[in-house]
Enzyme design. Structure first.
Site, mmCIF file in Angstrom:
data_model
loop_
_atom_site.group_PDB
_atom_site.id
_atom_site.type_symbol
_atom_site.label_atom_id
_atom_site.label_comp_id
_atom_site.label_asym_id
_atom_site.label_seq_id
_atom_site.Cartn_x
_atom_site.Cartn_y
_atom_site.Cartn_z
ATOM 1 C CG ASN A 59 3.362 15.131 114.991
ATOM 2 O OD1 ASN A 59 2.592 14.304 114.495
ATOM 3 N ND2 ASN A 59 3.513 15.265 116.306
ATOM 4 C CE LYS A 91 0.959 17.531 117.514
ATOM 5 N NZ LYS A 91 0.905 18.242 118.772
ATOM 6 C CG HIS A 94 4.767 13.717 120.295
ATOM 7 N ND1 HIS A 94 3.724 14.183 121.061
ATOM 8 C CD2 HIS A 94 5.096 14.722 119.442
ATOM 9 C CE1 HIS A 94 3.415 15.413 120.673
ATOM 10 N NE2 HIS A 94 4.242 15.767 119.688
ATOM 11 C CD GLU A 99 0.181 15.565 121.105
ATOM 12 O OE1 GLU A 99 0.053 14.858 120.093
ATOM 13 O OE2 GLU A 99 0.244 16.808 121.063
ATOM 14 C CD GLU A 102 7.900 18.145 119.782
ATOM 15 O OE1 GLU A 102 7.603 18.807 118.782
ATOM 16 O OE2 GLU A 102 7.244 17.167 120.164
ATOM 17 N N GLY A 127 1.125 22.896 121.097
ATOM 18 C CA GLY A 127 -0.287 23.169 120.811
ATOM 19 C C GLY A 127 -0.880 24.295 121.638
ATOM 20 C CB SER A 130 3.728 27.109 119.894
ATOM 21 O OG SER A 130 2.682 26.496 120.626
HETATM 22 P P1 PGA Z 1 2.660 22.241 117.791
HETATM 23 O O1 PGA Z 1 3.046 20.702 118.056
HETATM 24 O O2 PGA Z 1 3.563 22.762 116.723
HETATM 25 O O3 PGA Z 1 1.213 22.182 117.343
HETATM 26 O O4 PGA Z 1 2.840 22.958 119.080
HETATM 27 C C1 PGA Z 1 4.387 20.268 118.011
HETATM 28 C C2 PGA Z 1 4.449 18.779 118.204
HETATM 29 O O5 PGA Z 1 3.622 18.228 118.957
HETATM 30 O O6 PGA Z 1 5.311 18.083 117.634
#
Ligand code: PGA
Length: 253
Positions: free
Chosen positions: A9, A11, A95, A97, A167, A173, A212
């Site tokens: 992803n 982003k 997701h 976010e 997740e 993140g 992460s």
């Molecule tokens: P990250 O994000 O690996 O940077 O923690 C995972 C995601 O948002 O799918």
């Protein structure tokens, strides 16, 4: 046997030049011998260009979001039919976010999931609890509620054409991944909830872990029986990290 998947992803990162470099490097490093599916999720505006670059090799390309409606008068939105039209095979829905920053609730996520299926693409349904919810012992209830919204709208059979990603919001993140045991526990909760409706579909469903994941922790996370690969954010922007994560998911001969 479930075929592992590693999904990147991206982003809201990248430029035409940096995407090209990243995909070039990935193409040099990828091998079909791994026996895994690899999908990358660039921002909308770069989808076609990345697709052109990976044409003919085994990297699939998906979208990070989709409109639940349309096509029609929805200024600024992108319909599932359009994503299918340009060759997208996968779409992320729900997701954290999107849920947190853009107010997407379970009902809207369920409609997006249905829209992706109707356009004959594979939705990756993301679920996960916040830190407050985990601390209040609500993890199982939260991920079950998020899953149930989709089950109610599309039915358990829809999961034969979908993927789920667990997740935990507090792990995204932050550099703080769920422990392998924490991931396995929630994956097993999700799988058994689905198995209560259809054991066969539950057994075939791929459930990815995200939050992460990096080269250093991927192998121990993927070693769990109910973890079928990963949804990778930050580490998917580094070809070296992403390659090592894919290698960790590879089926051992
Ligand atoms: P990250 O994000 O690996 O940077 O923690 C995972 C995601 O948002 O799918």
């Amino acid at each position: 046997m479930r075929r592992p998947m590693v999904a990147g992803n991206w982003k809201m990162h990248g430029t035409r030049a940096s995407n090209k470099l990243l995909v070039d490097e990935l193409q040099q490093r990828m091998t079909d011998d791994w026996g895994i599916d690899v999908v990358v999720f660039p921002p909308y505006v770069y989808l076609t260009e990345v697709m052109r670059q990976v044409e003919g090799d085994s990297i699939a390309v998906g979208a990070q979001n989709v409109c639940a409606e349309g096509p029609g008068a929805f200024t600024g939105e992108v319909a599932a039919a359009m994503l299918a039209d340009i060759g997208c095979t996968h779409v992320l829905v729900g997701h954290s976010e999107r849920r947190r920053l853009y107010g997407e609730d379970d009902a809207l996520v369920a409609r997006k999931f249905a829209a992706v299926l109707a356009a004959r693409m594979t939705p990756i349904l993301c679920v996960g609890e916040t830190l407050d919810e985990r601390d209040a012992n609500q993890t199982d209830a939260v991920v079950s509620r998020q899953l149930d919204a989709v089950l109610r709208m599309s039915g358990v059979k829809s999961l034969a054409k979908a993927i789920v990603a667990y997740e935990p919001v507090w792990a995204i993140g932050t550099g703080r991944n769920a422990t392998p045991a924490q991931a396995q526990t929630v994956h097993a909760v999700l799988r058994s909830r689905i198995a209560a409706q259809d054991a066969n579909i539950a057994g075939l469903l791929r459930i990815l872990y995200g939050g992460s994941v990096k080269a250093a922790n991927a192998a121990e996370l993927f070693a769990n029986p109910d973890v079928d690969g990963g949804l990778i954010g930050g580490a998917s922007l580094s070809a070296d990290e992403f390659e090592r994560i894919c290698a960790a998911a590879a089926v051992q001969p």
